[in-house]
Design a protein around this motif. Sequence first.
Motif, PDB file in Angstrom:
ATOM      1  N   GLN A 163       6.101  26.348   4.263  1.00  0.00           N
ATOM      2  CA  GLN A 163       6.260  25.583   5.447  1.00  0.00           C
ATOM      3  C   GLN A 163       7.780  25.132   5.470  1.00  0.00           C
ATOM      4  N   LYS A 164       8.143  24.370   4.357  1.00  0.00           N
ATOM      5  CA  LYS A 164       9.477  23.549   4.538  1.00  0.00           C
ATOM      6  C   LYS A 164      10.824  24.351   4.139  1.00  0.00           C
ATOM      7  N   TYR A 214       9.497  29.472  -4.920  1.00  0.00           N
ATOM      8  CA  TYR A 214       8.405  29.134  -4.028  1.00  0.00           C
ATOM      9  C   TYR A 214       6.984  28.738  -4.797  1.00  0.00           C
TER      10      TYR A 214
ATOM     11  N   TYR B 152      22.537  30.028   8.219  1.00  0.00           N
ATOM     12  CA  TYR B 152      22.159  31.060   7.364  1.00  0.00           C
ATOM     13  C   TYR B 152      20.790  31.356   7.607  1.00  0.00           C
ATOM     14  N   TRP B 154      17.499  34.334   6.709  1.00  0.00           N
ATOM     15  CA  TRP B 154      16.801  35.623   6.011  1.00  0.00           C
ATOM     16  C   TRP B 154      15.551  35.778   6.337  1.00  0.00           C
ATOM     17  N   LEU B 156      11.892  38.427   4.849  1.00  0.00           N
ATOM     18  CA  LEU B 156      11.469  39.351   3.926  1.00  0.00           C
ATOM     19  C   LEU B 156      10.131  39.766   4.430  1.00  0.00           C
ATOM     20  N   TYR B 176       8.234  37.141   6.638  1.00  0.00           N
ATOM     21  CA  TYR B 176       8.258  35.630   6.257  1.00  0.00           C
ATOM     22  C   TYR B 176       9.900  35.296   6.481  1.00  0.00           C
ATOM     23  N   SER B 178      12.890  32.286   6.297  1.00  0.00           N
ATOM     24  CA  SER B 178      13.175  31.153   5.963  1.00  0.00           C
ATOM     25  C   SER B 178      14.760  30.363   6.048  1.00  0.00           C
ATOM     26  N   PHE B 180      17.973  28.587   7.660  1.00  0.00           N
ATOM     27  CA  PHE B 180      18.529  27.196   7.623  1.00  0.00           C
ATOM     28  C   PHE B 180      18.569  26.701   9.100  1.00  0.00           C
ATOM     29  N   GLN B 186      13.670  22.866   7.967  1.00  0.00           N
ATOM     30  CA  GLN B 186      14.407  24.278   8.174  1.00  0.00           C
ATOM     31  C   GLN B 186      13.256  25.116   9.144  1.00  0.00           C
ATOM     32  N   THR B 188      11.510  27.743   9.149  1.00  0.00           N
ATOM     33  CA  THR B 188      10.452  29.064   8.644  1.00  0.00           C
ATOM     34  C   THR B 188       9.465  29.440   9.459  1.00  0.00           C
ATOM     35  N   PHE B 190       6.380  33.045  10.327  1.00  0.00           N
ATOM     36  CA  PHE B 190       5.833  34.246  10.198  1.00  0.00           C
ATOM     37  C   PHE B 190       6.393  34.874  11.268  1.00  0.00           C
TER      38      PHE B 190
END
Lengths: 542, 201
Positions: A163-164, A214, B152, B154, B156, B176, B178, B180, B186, B188, B190
Amino acid sequence: MNLKTCWLITLLTVLLSVTGSVLRANESSGNYFNLPKLSLKEDRGLMQRNAADEFTLTSESGTTARRNYTSLKIAKNSNLSRMNYDEYKDNSSSLKTGKADYFSEKYLKKTVNEHKYWESEKHFGTAVVEMAIVEFIPWAISKWITKPGWANVGWQSWWSNIQKGWEYDGDNFLTNNFAHPYHGNLYFNTARTNGYDFWESMPFSFTGSLLWEYFGEYYRPSFNDWINTSVSGINLGEMTYRVSNLLTDNTTRGSDRVWSEIFGALVNPVRGFNRLISGEATKVHPNTKLFDVPVRIYVDAGMRRIVERGSDFSSDSVSTEGLLGFNLIYGNESYADLNIPFSRFRVWGHVSNGSSKLTDLFSYGWLTGWKLGGKGINKQYFSLNLAYNFMTNPAYEFGGPGVLGLFTLTNKVGEKNFIKSDFGLYAILMGSTSTEYFYGLDGRNYDFGPGPGILLQSSLTNGIWNYLTVNYQGFTIFTMSGSPDSKHYLHNGSISSTLPLNNYFAIGAEFSFYWRNSFYAEPNPDVSRTSPMGRLFFVTKL
Amino acid sequence: MKTLLYTLLIIFAFASGRSFADGPGVGKVSMKEDSQNAKKGWSSMFLEADYSYTRHLGEYEEVWGSSQAATLSFGKKFEKNWMLYFKTGYAKTSEWKDEREGNSMIPVLLGGKYYFDLGTVMPYFAFTNGFNVISQKYDNFGGKTDDMLVKYAWELGAGTYVNFTKNFALNATVSYNSSFYYIDAQMTGFVYSGGLSYFFR
C-alpha cells in the motif's frame, strides 16, 4: 594515529612483493600452487595470440596446439554447449597436469564427449529455488539469531508495504553501498550460473531485490536499496562470475582442484553451489574460454595523509592511515569482444587501518562498445560501461552505481610506451554524498540522489606500469532524499606516478584533491570543503 | 527535473543493450539474428490501445480515489521472447470534481515484456518504467494550489495476448504499480487493463 601500523603494512607489502617475485621466478618449476596461473595467461594473451580469433596454446610438454576460436565455435564449444572430443583433442594436452599420460586417451575422449556443461541449458527452477535460499538465509539469521526486529514480517507488513510504496532508508554508508550490492550479486548469479546470459540475468537481480524490499523486511521498501542492490549487484555479480571462472580449473585433480574449487566458491558462492550439485566441482572436464581470459593483478600498500578543511569549521582535521589495496584488470582491449558485457573490466580498492576499514572500491566493466578507428597501438573506441563507486574516509563519503560512456584513445610514444586517455560522461543512478544537515536513525549521514558526472584521465604507460597518471572526476548530485532542496558539486583530481624497480615491483606516489561544494535550502548555509591527500605506496604485479 | 533525469538514466541503463547477448561468441550469433530481424523492418512492430482502471491503495486512494486511463503503446518484438515498447496516455482520478479540484496525469513509460508464444495465446510478464507528469489542483485551507509534478513511475505485471486474426490481438493485463508522489503517500495501486493490439506482420 599510529605510525607503527603504517610501517607494519609497508613492511608487509615489501614482503608480499618479494614473495610475489619469488613465486614468479619459480613458476616454471611448478612446485607451488599457482592460483589460476594468471600471469601465464596474460603472457599467452598478450604475446602468443596470433589473430583476433585464434589462440596458440603451448602445453608443458612443449607441443603446440592451435585452435580457432571463431564466435560460432566458441558458442558451440565453450561453456554453452557439449564439447566434441574431435574438436577438442588438439588441446587435450591441457587436460594433463604436467605429467605425461596423466589421463589415458580413452578417458579423455570419454570425459570430453560425455560432459555437458551445466550452463549449456537454462535451469529456471534451480534459479528460483536458489533465489529463495539467498533471500531466506539473511532473513532467517536476522529473525532467529541477531533479532534486529525488521525481520518480523507477515501478512500485515506485506500489505502495508504494498500500500505505502517506496521510501529512502536510513542505513549507514557501508550497508547501503557495499552490503546491499553484495546481496544483489548473489541474486544475479542465481541466474547467471544457471545458464542465463548477462542480460537475461539482470531481471533476476531486480526481482530478487524487489521481493526482499517488499516481503523480507518489516519496513517500507527502500528505493535506494532497490537501485543499489540491483544495479551494483549486476556489476559485482558479473565480475565475481568471471573471476570465479578464472579460479576453478576443471582439468586438475587432487589438492590443486580442491583449492581451486574453494577459492572459486568463496568468490562466487552461488556458482560454487551449482558446481557441487551438477557434479562439475569434482569431474575432470575441459575448461571454458572464460578460464583463459588474460588478467593483471596488482597489490599495493603504503600510507596516506588526508586533510579536511571546511568553511563550517575553523581548524583543519588531519588523518594518517595505512592502506592495503588491489587492482585487477580483466581482459585485454586488444581482442576482448566489445559486444560481450564485462569481457573487459577493472576493479580496484583499498582497506585501511583507519575508522573506515573498507575505504574505497571502484569498478567499471563495459556493456558494449564500438571501435572508432585506428590500428595497432594507436586506436580509438567508445564503450558504454557499468560503473561502481565507493569512497569513505575521515574527510568525505561518495558512492553509487552509474553508467559511464567512455571515449578511449591510445597514442604510441616511443618504442614501448603509449599514452592512454579516457574521456567519460557519467550518469550516476543513486549517488550518496556527505552532507551537514541530515542524520538518519540508523546511522545515515549522507544525501541520496542522481546526477551527471565527467571523467578525464590520461596515463603514460607501457601497458603494465602507469608511469604518470592525471585524473579528474566531477559529479553533480541532486538530492532526492536527505537535506531538502540541496545539490552537491563534487570534484576529485589526482596525479600519481609509479616508478618500476623491476618487472614485478614498483614504488609510487599520489597526490589528490577532493572538493565538495554543497548548496542547501534556507536557512542552512552552503558549505565548501576541501580534502587534499598524499599517498606513498609500494606496488607489486602478481 | 531531477525525477526526469532520474527516469531517463534508468531507462538508458535498461535499454542500453538488450539486443546484445552474452557468453563467449554468443553476442555475435545473436547480433546476426538481430540484423535479420532489423531487415524485417515494420514486421516486428506492434501498436496497442488500452483502457485501464487503477484501484489505488493507501493514502493516495483516500485522497484521490481510483483512476482511469487511456493509453497507447508502440513497440518492437525481438527474437525469442522479448518486446520493448513505449507507452503514454492520459489518466484521471475519480475525485475529479470540477475545475478547482482534481488530479490527472500523463504517463511516459518505457518497458519490456517477456512473452511465451503458445500460438493463439501469448502470455507475458511486463515491466514498465518511466515518469508521470502529474497535474493537480486543490484547495489548501482556503488557498488554491495548482501543481505540476514529474515523478518516477514503474509497473510490474502479467497478462496475455489472444490472437484472433493474423494481425489483431486482444490484450489483458493485471499489474501493480508503485509510483512516486509524495514520500508519505506514494501512488500505489493495482491496474487492470484491456485493449486491442495490432502486429505489423
